[in-house]
Design an enzyme around this catalytic site. Structure first.
Site, PDB file in Angstrom:
ATOM      1  CE  LYS A  20      -0.925  40.652 -93.003  1.00  0.00           C
ATOM      2  NZ  LYS A  20       0.471  40.554 -92.609  1.00  0.00           N
ATOM      3  CB  THR A  23       1.508  38.148 -96.187  1.00  0.00           C
ATOM      4  OG1 THR A  23       1.381  37.071 -95.264  1.00  0.00           O
ATOM      5  CG2 THR A  23       1.599  37.632 -97.598  1.00  0.00           C
ATOM      6  CD  GLU A  73       3.297  41.334 -91.986  1.00  0.00           C
ATOM      7  OE1 GLU A  73       2.103  41.334 -91.655  1.00  0.00           O
ATOM      8  OE2 GLU A  73       3.829  40.375 -92.571  1.00  0.00           O
TER       9      GLU A  73
END
Length: 102
Positions: A20, A23, A73
């Site tokens: 990841k 954000t 993500e």
């Protein structure tokens, strides 16, 4: 004083493993600057688990999210849009914060 950001605990392992790398946040968390190092904690219990460096902050609309965003993500585009709608119901103007784990 170090600035902080929190993530839901379900994202912790993906952040630590480098899966990841972005954000997506609302305007209230769009103030971070490239080069800034942030302390990262779990949202649920505020336990620190790493530091990240902000690489960029870019505006995006919900309908402008792409497969590339989803990959960053570590989820499918459908999953990403669903998660965003759950976290930010009714919100269309968002910000992509790209980061690297330190």
């Amino acid at each position: 004083m170090s600035r902080e950001i929190t993530f839901f605990s379900r994202f912790e392992q993906d952040i630590l493993a480098g899966r990841k790398t972005i954000t997506i946040r609302d305007a209230s968390e769009s103030h971070f600057q490239p080069g800034e190092v942030l302390r990262v904690s779990r949202n649920e219990d505020n336990v620190f688990f790493c530091q990240i460096e902000v690489l960029s902050v870019t505006p995006v609309r919900l309908d402008g999210l792409t497969e590339q965003h989803a990959r960053q993500e570590n989820m499918s585009l459908g999953e990403l849009k669903q998660v965003i709608k759950e976290i930010y119901p009714g919100l269309d103007e968002l910000f992509v914060i790209t980061f690297a784990k330190r």
